[in-house]
Design an enzyme around this catalytic site. Structure first.
Site, PDB file in Angstrom:
ATOM      1  N   GLY A  25       0.675  -1.387   0.058  1.00 28.56           N
ATOM      2  CA  GLY A  25      -0.174  -0.070  -0.149  1.00 28.56           C
ATOM      3  C   GLY A  25       0.840   1.285  -0.092  1.00 28.56           C
ATOM      4  O   GLY A  25       1.522   1.475  -0.836  1.00 28.56           O
ATOM      5  N   ARG A  46       6.439  -6.560   8.977  1.00 33.44           N
ATOM      6  CA  ARG A  46       6.437  -7.949   9.651  1.00 33.44           C
ATOM      7  C   ARG A  46       6.109  -9.258   8.493  1.00 33.44           C
ATOM      8  O   ARG A  46       6.224 -10.291   8.869  1.00 33.44           O
ATOM      9  CB  ARG A  46       5.254  -8.086  10.814  1.00 33.44           C
ATOM     10  CG  ARG A  46       3.940  -7.851  10.127  1.00 33.44           C
ATOM     11  CD  ARG A  46       2.861  -8.038  11.116  1.00 33.44           C
ATOM     12  NE  ARG A  46       1.652  -7.782  10.407  1.00 33.44           N
ATOM     13  CZ  ARG A  46       0.450  -7.527  11.091  1.00 33.44           C
ATOM     14  NH1 ARG A  46       0.488  -7.657  12.500  1.00 33.44           N
ATOM     15  NH2 ARG A  46      -0.591  -6.998  10.415  1.00 33.44           N
ATOM     16  N   TYR A 159      -9.327   2.792  15.981  1.00 34.27           N
ATOM     17  CA  TYR A 159      -8.741   3.247  14.869  1.00 34.27           C
ATOM     18  C   TYR A 159      -8.462   4.917  14.931  1.00 34.27           C
ATOM     19  O   TYR A 159      -7.578   5.385  15.072  1.00 34.27           O
ATOM     20  CB  TYR A 159      -9.360   2.997  13.667  1.00 34.27           C
ATOM     21  CG  TYR A 159      -8.413   3.263  12.504  1.00 34.27           C
ATOM     22  CD1 TYR A 159      -7.134   2.574  12.048  1.00 34.27           C
ATOM     23  CD2 TYR A 159      -8.744   4.350  11.572  1.00 34.27           C
ATOM     24  CE1 TYR A 159      -6.529   2.909  11.055  1.00 34.27           C
ATOM     25  CE2 TYR A 159      -8.041   4.778  10.479  1.00 34.27           C
ATOM     26  CZ  TYR A 159      -6.783   4.141  10.307  1.00 34.27           C
ATOM     27  OH  TYR A 159      -6.043   4.417   9.120  1.00 34.27           O
ATOM     28  N   LYS A 163      -5.288   7.029  15.747  1.00 37.91           N
ATOM     29  CA  LYS A 163      -5.070   8.099  14.931  1.00 37.91           C
ATOM     30  C   LYS A 163      -4.706   9.651  15.431  1.00 37.91           C
ATOM     31  O   LYS A 163      -3.715  10.364  14.958  1.00 37.91           O
ATOM     32  CB  LYS A 163      -5.627   8.054  13.548  1.00 37.91           C
ATOM     33  CG  LYS A 163      -5.281   6.696  12.936  1.00 37.91           C
ATOM     34  CD  LYS A 163      -3.861   6.420  12.271  1.00 37.91           C
ATOM     35  CE  LYS A 163      -3.607   5.267  11.495  1.00 37.91           C
ATOM     36  NZ  LYS A 163      -2.318   5.056  11.128  1.00 37.91           N
ATOM     37  N   THR A 196      -5.661   0.831  -1.322  1.00 36.47           N
ATOM     38  CA  THR A 196      -4.649  -0.049  -0.810  1.00 36.47           C
ATOM     39  C   THR A 196      -5.438  -1.326  -0.378  1.00 36.47           C
ATOM     40  O   THR A 196      -6.474  -1.347  -0.187  1.00 36.47           O
ATOM     41  CB  THR A 196      -3.834   0.541   0.296  1.00 36.47           C
ATOM     42  OG1 THR A 196      -4.787   0.628   1.380  1.00 36.47           O
ATOM     43  CG2 THR A 196      -3.375   1.889   0.089  1.00 36.47           C
ATOM     44  N   PRO A 197      -4.581  -2.405   0.028  1.00 33.04           N
ATOM     45  CA  PRO A 197      -5.038  -3.538   0.391  1.00 33.04           C
ATOM     46  C   PRO A 197      -5.836  -3.341   1.955  1.00 33.04           C
ATOM     47  O   PRO A 197      -7.003  -4.031   2.027  1.00 33.04           O
ATOM     48  CB  PRO A 197      -3.906  -4.578   0.727  1.00 33.04           C
ATOM     49  CG  PRO A 197      -2.923  -4.049  -0.382  1.00 33.04           C
ATOM     50  CD  PRO A 197      -3.075  -2.472  -0.361  1.00 33.04           C
TER      51      PRO A 197
HETATM   52  N1  LIG Z   1      -5.692   3.113   2.893  1.00 34.50           N
HETATM   53  C1  LIG Z   1      -6.298   4.149   3.416  1.00 34.50           C
HETATM   54  O1  LIG Z   1      -7.326   4.534   3.027  1.00 34.50           O
HETATM   55  C2  LIG Z   1      -5.615   4.808   4.717  1.00 34.50           C
HETATM   56  C3  LIG Z   1      -6.279   5.924   5.067  1.00 34.50           C
HETATM   57  C4  LIG Z   1      -5.761   6.830   6.171  1.00 34.50           C
HETATM   58  C5  LIG Z   1      -4.683   6.280   6.648  1.00 34.50           C
HETATM   59  N2  LIG Z   1      -3.985   5.217   6.276  1.00 34.50           N
HETATM   60  C6  LIG Z   1      -2.649   4.437   7.171  1.00 34.50           C
HETATM   61  O2  LIG Z   1      -1.925   4.415   6.228  1.00 34.50           O
HETATM   62  C7  LIG Z   1      -0.870   3.513   6.675  1.00 34.50           C
HETATM   63  C8  LIG Z   1      -0.757   2.295   5.560  1.00 34.50           C
HETATM   64  O3  LIG Z   1      -1.877   1.840   5.426  1.00 34.50           O
HETATM   65  P1  LIG Z   1      -2.029   0.867   3.823  1.00 34.50           P
HETATM   66  O4  LIG Z   1      -3.502   1.370   3.377  1.00 34.50           O
HETATM   67  O5  LIG Z   1      -0.792   1.143   3.142  1.00 34.50           O
HETATM   68  O6  LIG Z   1      -2.232  -0.331   4.498  1.00 34.50           O
HETATM   69  P2  LIG Z   1      -1.859  -1.839   4.066  1.00 34.50           P
HETATM   70  O7  LIG Z   1      -2.791  -2.907   4.738  1.00 34.50           O
HETATM   71  O8  LIG Z   1      -1.810  -2.015   2.712  1.00 34.50           O
HETATM   72  O9  LIG Z   1      -0.258  -1.940   4.484  1.00 34.50           O
HETATM   73  C9  LIG Z   1      -0.001  -1.939   5.769  1.00 34.50           C
HETATM   74  C10 LIG Z   1       1.585  -2.546   5.974  1.00 34.50           C
HETATM   75  O10 LIG Z   1       1.625  -2.386   7.357  1.00 34.50           O
HETATM   76  C11 LIG Z   1       2.239  -3.832   7.710  1.00 34.50           C
HETATM   77  N3  LIG Z   1       2.010  -4.116   9.131  1.00 34.50           N
HETATM   78  C12 LIG Z   1       0.923  -4.114   9.751  1.00 34.50           C
HETATM   79  N4  LIG Z   1       1.278  -4.414  11.264  1.00 34.50           N
HETATM   80  C13 LIG Z   1       2.567  -4.295  11.414  1.00 34.50           C
HETATM   81  C14 LIG Z   1       3.293  -4.520  12.376  1.00 34.50           C
HETATM   82  N5  LIG Z   1       2.942  -4.728  13.762  1.00 34.50           N
HETATM   83  N6  LIG Z   1       4.816  -4.514  12.264  1.00 34.50           N
HETATM   84  C15 LIG Z   1       5.112  -4.121  11.108  1.00 34.50           C
HETATM   85  N7  LIG Z   1       4.405  -4.079  10.043  1.00 34.50           N
HETATM   86  C16 LIG Z   1       3.140  -4.036  10.101  1.00 34.50           C
HETATM   87  C17 LIG Z   1       1.527  -4.857   6.949  1.00 34.50           C
HETATM   88  O11 LIG Z   1       2.276  -5.880   6.846  1.00 34.50           O
HETATM   89  C18 LIG Z   1       1.356  -4.027   5.551  1.00 34.50           C
HETATM   90  O12 LIG Z   1       2.616  -4.288   4.728  1.00 34.50           O
HETATM   91  C19 LIG Z   1      -1.522   2.865   7.785  1.00 34.50           C
HETATM   92  O13 LIG Z   1      -1.059   3.492   9.102  1.00 34.50           O
HETATM   93  C20 LIG Z   1      -3.000   3.174   7.926  1.00 34.50           C
HETATM   94  O14 LIG Z   1      -3.688   3.503   9.029  1.00 34.50           O
HETATM   95  C21 LIG Z   1      -4.566   4.550   5.262  1.00 34.50           C
END
Ligand SMILES: NC(=O)c1ccc[n+]([C@@H]2O[C@H](COP(=O)([O-])OP(=O)(O)OC[C@H]3O[C@@H](n4cnc5c(N)ncnc54)[C@H](O)[C@@H]3O)[C@@H](O)[C@H]2O)c1
Length: 260
Positions: A25, A46, A159, A163, A196-197
């Site tokens: 993501g 991880r 969540y 945040k 993203t996933p």
């Molecule tokens: N996608 C959205 O709409 C969105 C919106 C707002 C904020 N975010 C934030 O952006 C960040 C990335 O989200 P994303 O959408 O890319 O998610 P994602 O699920 O695609 O990727 C998250 C990554 O974090 C890793 N991860 C999770 N727990 C972990 C741990 N304990 N130790 C190490 N790695 C760990 C996962 O293995 C994965 O590779 C997050 O903090 C999420 O809260 C995402």
């Protein structure tokens, strides 16, 4: 929609960056963009298989196994990254998890799980990266929060609390370090819904995913989900020396969501 961002190959030339959650993501997009601009990247996650694959494709990167909730793993991972790269200039605390549940349905275990990854992971990253950043003469910390850390996020109790904590921690870290005279900047990014996933996993839990998707998009004034490359472009600015007077600030990237 594909966004094009000009790649000069120089904006992060010589910078050594550590990005958590970089296997997927937004983290993967940031690792890719930072590497394209000349940085070396420690791809920390991880998820070993996906993390190794990202490190192999971005060119100037290597994988480091890290569970951000584990303090010992943080010290080992940062030490290994600094040994490999020679220094640390940028930390991105991006690893995160989501739970879609109302306050009444959220169990204490779920609350603790979400907060341990999103808040404790970010706390541990800041705490243990600061000495390495200081040894480099300064640097940047970028914490990935969410619009859920600024406005209400119904059905996302744990969540949104996590945040909001990241947002407050970011400002505190920024000002503590500025007062100490450290040239270490700390800023937060607040994305709305990004493709993203993580978003896919949220959508997959509902009865009518198409309706849910268009309902979510309808809450964004610009009428669409964001693309990971758009967060990467913002993070790239904050990681670069272009942002050397920017600290303690929060950056919404949300198609107007928090302004509406
Ligand atoms: N996608 C959205 O709409 C969105 C919106 C707002 C904020 N975010 C934030 O952006 C960040 C990335 O989200 P994303 O959408 O890319 O998610 P994602 O699920 O695609 O990727 C998250 C990554 O974090 C890793 N991860 C999770 N727990 C972990 C741990 N304990 N130790 C190490 N790695 C760990 C996962 O293995 C994965 O590779 C997050 O903090 C999420 O809260 C995402």
């Amino acid at each position: 929609m594909t966004q094009s961002v000009e790649v000069t190959g120089r904006r992060l030339a010589g910078k050594c960056c550590f990005i958590t959650g970089a296997a997927s993501g937004l983290g993967k997009a940031m690792a890719t963009a930072f590497a394209a601009e000349g940085a070396q990247i420690a791809v920390a996650d991880r998820d070993v298989e996906a993390g190794r694959a990202v490190a192999a494709t971005i060119g100037n990167g290597f994988f480091i196994s890290l569970d951000v909730t584990d303090e010992t793993q943080w010290t080992v991972a940062l030490g290994a990254a600094v040994r490999a790269m020679g220094r640390l200039d940028v930390l991105v605390n991006n690893a995160g998890v989501v739970a879609s549940r109302s306050i009444e349905d959220t169990t204490l275990d779920e609350w603790r799980f979400v907060n341990s990854v999103n808040v404790e992971g970010t706390f541990l990253g800041c705490k243990h990266a600061i000495p390495h950043l200081r040894a480099s003469g300064g640097g940047a910390i970028i914490n990935i929060s969410s619009v859920a850390g600024i406005t209400a996020a119904p059905m996302m109790a744990a969540y949104s609390a996590s945040k909001g904590a990241v947002r407050a921690l970011t400002k505190t870290v920024a000002i503590e370090l500025a007062r100490k005279g450290d040239q270490i900047r700390c800023n937060s990014i607040h994305p709305v819904f990004f493709q993203t996933p993580m978003l896919d996993s949220m959508v997959a839990t509902v009865r009518d995913p198409d309706r849910f998707r268009s309902g979510l998009q309808g809450t964004v004034p610009l009428g669409r989900f964001g693309q990971p490359e758009e967060v990467a472009a913002m993070a790239l600015y904050l990681a670069s020396d272009e942002a050397k007077f920017v600290t303690g600030a929060e950056f919404a990237i949300d198609g107007g969501f928090t302004a509406a």
